[in-house]
Structure formats: structure tokens, C-alpha cells
Scaffold this active site. Structure first.
Site, short mmCIF file in Angstrom:
data_model
loop_
_atom_site.label_atom_id
_atom_site.label_comp_id
_atom_site.label_asym_id
_atom_site.label_seq_id
_atom_site.Cartn_x
_atom_site.Cartn_y
_atom_site.Cartn_z
N HIS A 222 33.31 -16.33 -59.88
CA HIS A 222 33.76 -17.57 -59.24
C HIS A 222 33.65 -17.46 -57.72
O HIS A 222 34.66 -17.34 -57.02
CB HIS A 222 35.19 -17.92 -59.67
CG HIS A 222 35.25 -18.46 -61.06
ND1 HIS A 222 35.74 -17.75 -62.13
CD2 HIS A 222 34.86 -19.66 -61.57
CE1 HIS A 222 35.67 -18.49 -63.23
NE2 HIS A 222 35.14 -19.65 -62.92
N ALA B 181 30.84 -18.58 -54.16
CA ALA B 181 30.01 -19.70 -53.67
C ALA B 181 28.65 -19.76 -54.36
O ALA B 181 28.03 -20.82 -54.45
CB ALA B 181 29.83 -19.59 -52.16
N LEU B 182 28.22 -18.62 -54.87
CA LEU B 182 26.94 -18.59 -55.57
C LEU B 182 27.03 -19.38 -56.89
O LEU B 182 26.10 -20.11 -57.26
CB LEU B 182 26.57 -17.12 -55.84
CG LEU B 182 25.16 -16.81 -56.27
CD1 LEU B 182 24.15 -17.38 -55.31
CD2 LEU B 182 24.99 -15.28 -56.35
N ASP C 24 35.14 -25.29 -57.95
CA ASP C 24 35.93 -24.07 -58.17
C ASP C 24 36.44 -23.48 -56.86
O ASP C 24 36.75 -22.28 -56.79
CB ASP C 24 35.06 -23.00 -58.87
CG ASP C 24 35.10 -23.11 -60.39
OD1 ASP C 24 36.11 -23.62 -60.92
OD2 ASP C 24 34.12 -22.71 -61.05
N GLN D 286 29.76 -13.31 -75.15
CA GLN D 286 28.67 -14.28 -74.97
C GLN D 286 28.42 -15.08 -76.24
O GLN D 286 28.21 -16.30 -76.20
CB GLN D 286 27.38 -13.58 -74.53
CG GLN D 286 27.47 -13.01 -73.13
CD GLN D 286 28.09 -14.00 -72.17
OE1 GLN D 286 27.53 -15.04 -71.85
NE2 GLN D 286 29.30 -13.70 -71.71
N1 LIG Z 1 28.52 -16.76 -69.79
C1 LIG Z 1 29.83 -16.99 -69.95
N2 LIG Z 1 30.54 -16.24 -70.82
C2 LIG Z 1 31.85 -16.45 -71.02
N3 LIG Z 1 32.56 -17.39 -70.38
C3 LIG Z 1 31.90 -18.16 -69.49
C4 LIG Z 1 30.52 -17.99 -69.23
N4 LIG Z 1 30.15 -18.90 -68.30
C5 LIG Z 1 31.26 -19.60 -67.99
N5 LIG Z 1 32.31 -19.16 -68.71
C6 LIG Z 1 33.70 -19.68 -68.70
O1 LIG Z 1 33.62 -21.08 -68.74
C7 LIG Z 1 34.39 -21.58 -67.68
C8 LIG Z 1 33.93 -22.90 -67.14
O2 LIG Z 1 34.77 -23.23 -66.05
P1 LIG Z 1 34.95 -22.19 -64.86
O3 LIG Z 1 33.69 -22.07 -64.07
O4 LIG Z 1 36.20 -22.47 -64.14
O5 LIG Z 1 35.19 -20.78 -65.61
C9 LIG Z 1 34.26 -20.50 -66.60
C10 LIG Z 1 34.42 -19.27 -67.42
O6 LIG Z 1 35.76 -19.01 -67.70
ZN LIG Z 2 32.85 -23.30 -62.50
#
Ligand SMILES: Nc1ncnc2c1ncn2[C@@H]1O[C@@H]2COP(=O)(O)O[C@H]2[C@H]1O
Ligand SMILES: [Zn+2]
Length: 532
Positions: A257, A259-260, A298, A458
Site C-alpha cells: 500500500h 504510491a506505486l 489508499d 493468491q
Molecule cells: N494479490 C493479492 N492477494 C491477496 N490480497 C490482495 C491482492 N491484491 C489485493 N489484495 C487485497 O485486496 C484489497 C483491495 O483493497 P486494498 O488495496 O485496500 O487492499 C487490498 C488487499 O488487502
Molecule cells: Zn488499493
């Protein structure tokens, strides 16, 4: 996979009383914010294809160079050991300050607690950071009050550091090596921008070429592509100020989480806004909101989830009554930055307020625990074929869905990019688990590196979150070439993770990214690539 099903299911959301402040997000089209103040377009949106990039790039390069030179060479990610740097003593010491801190903030007048109808805004510097050293576990509550004064000093210094442009590395700075490489790197970054609509866009490379300024650079480019600066008569200085604040307020030490991730979501959002089904119907306001929500969705994420903030009694959890805690914070912080930068200050108050509310509705939709709510509404609309994108409320709903897709689209990217996101997000989960272990707390689901392998996480995420959502998006786009490409990558990634999962022993949780490749045909490229 019952355990994972439970984890990704609707029960994840910790429901409590509704938000006591602000305005609830519109969930279904009927509830979505109505935008009476925006009439028909005065200027049609300029599409990327219609834009002379030759005219745009020199200006962009000048902006990039200025941003680059104005930025200190702060390392992107400190070593893991520095992230959880507190020992228990520090935690205990600092924890005593929570009540004091709230009182202090209220007394400062920096925290608008929101009376009826007033949007609660979190302003930059209102908090030092969401600093994990100031978390309070129930076990630690009521312990000694030693070090209070020291803690206060520490917090006010942190707050000062966070708020100070100077200390946060925004003083003019021209390191020699970067100076030499400026033109070359920026030339390559500018070249990449000419393909920003490609699903293969390598945001990791772009971020390196822009010296960590991918979010600001991308947003400036996209605003220019769509003619948003002209349409909304935006002040470029204010725009840079706003985007700079947003980028800076992401935590670069978070593996995922940061900036990328915001830049990645913004790039994906751009790809979705260009979908023929949508592009013809969108007006500049829709595009402005979609891109801005993606960039800020975010912001100031602490690298731990809502459940962690609730069980450690973080002030944000009580502020937002345990409901969409992080998303509310992202939104209200965004509004704070919009107001602080003055980006929309030239617009009539009802317009800027409407924009703030719509941004909120979009950002709150990214709360993953509301997935089923959105998914069933989406499905219903597709079954009934009743989506009318000429209606502002329906367009808003589709923007919510598009942002949700962009937020979780990483398993739909090409394997080389997708696996990096998977590793990053799992690393962030594991860090939370390590912190919980350190604080003698129960380790949260998916956060135990010994028990939750990357492939298992995943497969669960793809099966219960990504596939169901993208199947409907696929249907919505009719399907489009991009949608076919994404589904292709998604299925191949799932197959690779399944193979990796079976190849793993329980204790061997690391992936081997350089030795594992997706099934034949799963590499870069792919049919239906959409390059402007
Ligand atoms: N590849 C991934 N594997 C597991 N969880 C993910 C993945 N990508 C995103 N998430 C989850 O999905 C959420 C979507 O909202 P957020 O970006 O706040 O936080 C993210 C992670 O908690
Ligand atoms: Zn997000």
C-alpha cells in the site's frame, strides 16, 4: 477451501453503528450521488488518440525535471527490520498517550469532529502518521503512565516532521548522478507515457525512471490527455501541490500500500475508462473523479488492516466507528488535501462539495468487505440489461465498479508484474502478523507466514474476489479485447499458483519468481492490446 471462503466473504466486515458524521456512500445506482450542478459538456473530452503527444511531452518533461529536482533522494523502502522498530517498552511508553492525544488534537482545532451536515475532514499533519508505535492492545491498557511527557514531545516532533515540507524532503536538491541521468531517464519515461493505455504498462519501471514520482507524473499526463486542466480551469501549481501531497502521504515503507500501488490502480482505471462501452458516455467530471479517486484511494494507508486497527483501539477505528475505517480515512484525508491545496477553490461551493462527496462514494466502494453488495447489484443490472450510462447515477455506479476492478486487478496483469504484486501484498500481511506476534496478539487470517503461503493466499483471493468480479466486468464490456486479455492472464496466474502451491511444503512459503513461469502463452503481450 472453506477457510479462505470465510476470509474473503462478506463477514469480514466488522459492522457497527453507521457513520456518525459525513455522508454515506451511494451503493446502488439509485442511491449514488446526484450531480445536478454539472450540465452537459462544454468541451468534449480530448481522447488520447486525438492528442498530439509531440506537443505534450516537452511540457511534461519540464514538469518531471522540476519535480525530480525538487525531490530529495529518499530511499523507497527501508529494510524490514526498521519498519517494526519499536520494542515493547517503547510501545508501552507511547501507548499511554492515546486519550491525551485526542484531547490535544481537539484542542488544536485540527480535528473537525463533524457536526450534522459538515464533512469531517482529516487534514495533513493532524496526526503524526498512523504510527504503529502508538498502538494500544487491550493487554497493555491501564499500565504505568511513565514517560508521558517524553511521549508528548515525541508525538509533536513526529507531527512536525510529517507536516513539514522541508523535513519531508521537498527542498530543492540536485544530486549529481541523478542530474547526469535526468534527460535519458525522463526521455524513457516520456516514451513509456505514449503507451500508457497498454495493459502491459510496467509501472515498476516507470516509477524507477521517474525517480519515485510515478503517481504525480502519471496523473499530470492523464489530466493533460483528457484536457481536464482546461475544462475545470485548474491552476497547475495547485494541481502539482495536491498531487505531490497525495503521493507523499502514501507510506513508501509499505511493501504494497504505497504510491506505486496507487499509480498502478490509476493506470488500470485509465484502461477501463477507455473501454468503448464507457468512453463515449463519460464526461470530464466522471473522468476527473475516476482518476482522482484511483490516485488517492489508499492514501496514508498504515500497512495494517481494519481489524488490526480495531483490536488495537486505534483512534481511527473509534473515529469511524469500526466501519470502513481505512476507506473513510483515505477519503477524508483526500478532501483535506483538496482543500489545503485549494485545487477546487475557484469552483462554486456546491460543485466542489458535490465532487468531494462523489470521491467519497468511489473511495468507500473499495472496501473489500462490501464486495458482495456491489457484485449482486452489478449482476442484477447485467441480468436485467437496465444500465443506462446516460444517467449520472448509473455512470457513477460503473465508476465504482471500475475502481473496484482496478484495485484488485493485479492477478489479471501479465505474470511478471502480477507476481510482484502478490509477493508485495503477502509481505505486508506477514509484517502485520509479525507485529501481532510481537505484541502477543492473535495473528490475523492470512498474516501467518508459517501457515499462509503466498500461493494459497493468491488462489483464495483469485477464486473468491477477483474471478467473480471480473466475470461480471467481462460481461459488461461485451466482452472487450482488454477484458479477454485480463481473463486470460487471470486464469493462467491461477494455474501457476496452483502448481506452486502443490510444489510447496508448508514451511516453504516463498515463491521462486525467476524459476516459475506461467503456462505457455502466458507471457507479455497477448491479443487485444489496446495502445493509444
Ligand atoms: N494479490 C493479492 N492477494 C491477496 N490480497 C490482495 C491482492 N491484491 C489485493 N489484495 C487485497 O485486496 C484489497 C483491495 O483493497 P486494498 O488495496 O485496500 O487492499 C487490498 C488487499 O488487502
Ligand atoms: Zn488499493
Amino acid at each position: 477451501m472453506p477457510v479462505l471462503e470465510g476470509l474473503w466473504g462478506p463477514d469480514l466486515r466488522m459492522r457497527d453503528a453507521g457513520l456518525g458524521v459525513g455522508v454515506e456512500a451511494g451503493v446502488c445506482p439509485d442511491e449514488a450521488p446526484h450531480s445536478p450542478v454539472w450540465g452537459p459538456l462544454r468541451t468534449p473530452p480530448v481522447t488520447c488518440g486525438g492528442l498530439s503527444l509531440a506537443l505534450e511531452l516537452p511540457a511534461l518533461i519540464r514538469q518531471l525535471r522540476a519535480a525530480w529536482r525538487a525531490r530529495r533522494g529518499v530511499p523507497r523502502g527501508p529494510e524490514r527490520s526498521t519498519w517494526v522498530e519499536s520494542d515493547k517498552e517503547e510501545v508501552e511508553e507511547v501507548n499511554q498517550d492515546i486519550e491525551d492525544r485526542s484531547a490535544h488534537l481537539a484542542a488544536d482545532g485540527r480535528l473537525n469532529t463533524g457536526h450534522a451536515g459538515v464533512l469531517l475532514v482529516e487534514r495533513r499533519g493532524s496526526y503524526p502518521l498512523i504510527d504503529l508505535r502508538i498502538l494500544k492492545t487491550s493487554a497493555q491498557q491501564g499500565e504505568v503512565e511513565a514517560g508521558r511527557r517524553k511521549v508528548k514531545r515525541q508525538l509533536s516532533f513526529q507531527r512536525y516532521c510529517h507536516a513539514s515540507r522541508l523535513l519531508r524532503g521537498l527542498v530543492p536538491h540536485t544530486p549529481g548522478s541523478l542530474h547526469l541521468l535526468d534527460d535519458d531517464y525522463l526521455g524513457q519515461a516520456a516514451h513509456m507515457l505514449s503507451k500508457v493505455g497498454s495493459w502491459n504498462f510496467d509501472i515498476f519501471l516507470f516509477d524507477r525512471l521517474t525517480n519515485g514520482n510515478s503517481l504525480v507524473t502519471l496523473m499530470c499526463h492523464l489530466f493533460s490527455v483528457y484536457g481536464l486542466v482546461h475544462h475545470f480551469q485548474l491552476d497547475m501549481i495547485k494541481l502539482h501541490r495536491f498531487l505531490g501531497m497525495v503521493q507523499e502521504d502514501y507510506h513508501s515503507q509499505n511493501p504494497y500500500h504505497n504510491a506505486l500501488h496507487a499509480a498502478d490502480v490509476t493506470q488500470a482505471m485509465y484502461c477501463y475508462l477507455k473501454e468503448p462501452k464507457l468512453a463515449e458516455q463519460l464526461n470530464p467530471l466522471d473522468v476527473f473523479l475516476g482518476l482522482t479517486a484511483a490516485a488517492a484511494h489508499d492514501v496514508d494507508h498504515p500497512g495494517v488492516n481494519q481489524a488490526f486497527l480495531i483490536k488495537t483501539r486505534h483512534h481511527l477505528a473509534s473515529l469511524y466507528q469500526n466501519t470502513s475505517v481505512l476507506e473513510s480515512h483515505h477519503w477524508r484525508s483526500t478532501v483535506g488535501m483538496l482543500r489545503e491545496s485549494g485545487l477546487l477553490s475557484h469552483l462554486p461551493a456546491d460543485m466542489s462539495q458535490d465532487m468531494e462527496q462523489q470521491l467519497g462514494s468511489l473511495i468507500l466502494a473499495t472496501d473489500i468487505s462490501r464486495q458482495n453488495e456491489f457484485l449482486s447489484t452489478f449482476r442484477e443490472h447485467l441480468d436485467n440489461q437496465d444500465l443506462d450510462l446516460q444517467l449520472a447515477s448509473h455512470r457513477h455506479f460503473i465508476l465504482q465498479i471500475a475502481l473496484k476492478c482496478a484495485d484488485v486487478c493485479n492477478p489479471c496483469r501479465v505474470w511478471e508484474l502480477s507476481k510482484q504484486w502478490s509477493e508485495r501484498v503477502c509481505e505486508e500481511f506477514y509484517r502485520q502478523g509479525d507485529l501481532e506476534r510481537k505484541l502477543d496478539m492473535e495473528i490475523s487470517p492470512l498474516c501467518n507466514q508459517q501457515a499462509d503461503s503466498v500461493p494459497a493466499i493468491q488462489i483464495g483471493f483469485i477464486s473468491y474476489i477477483v474471478e467473480p468480479l471480473f466475470e461480471e466486468w467481462h460481461r459488461f464490456t461485451k466482452p472487450s479485447p482488454l477484458s479477454r486479455t485480463m481473463m486470460g492472464h487471470l486464469h493462467k496466474s491461477k494455474a501457476v499458483w496452483s502448481r506452486l502451491r502443490h510444489a510447496h511444503t508448508p514451511s516453504d512459503t516463498q515463491t521462486h519468481p525467476h524459476t516459475e513461469e506461467p503456462e505457455p502463452g502466458g507471457g507479455r503481450g497477448g491479443e487485444g492490446e489496446d495502445i493509444p
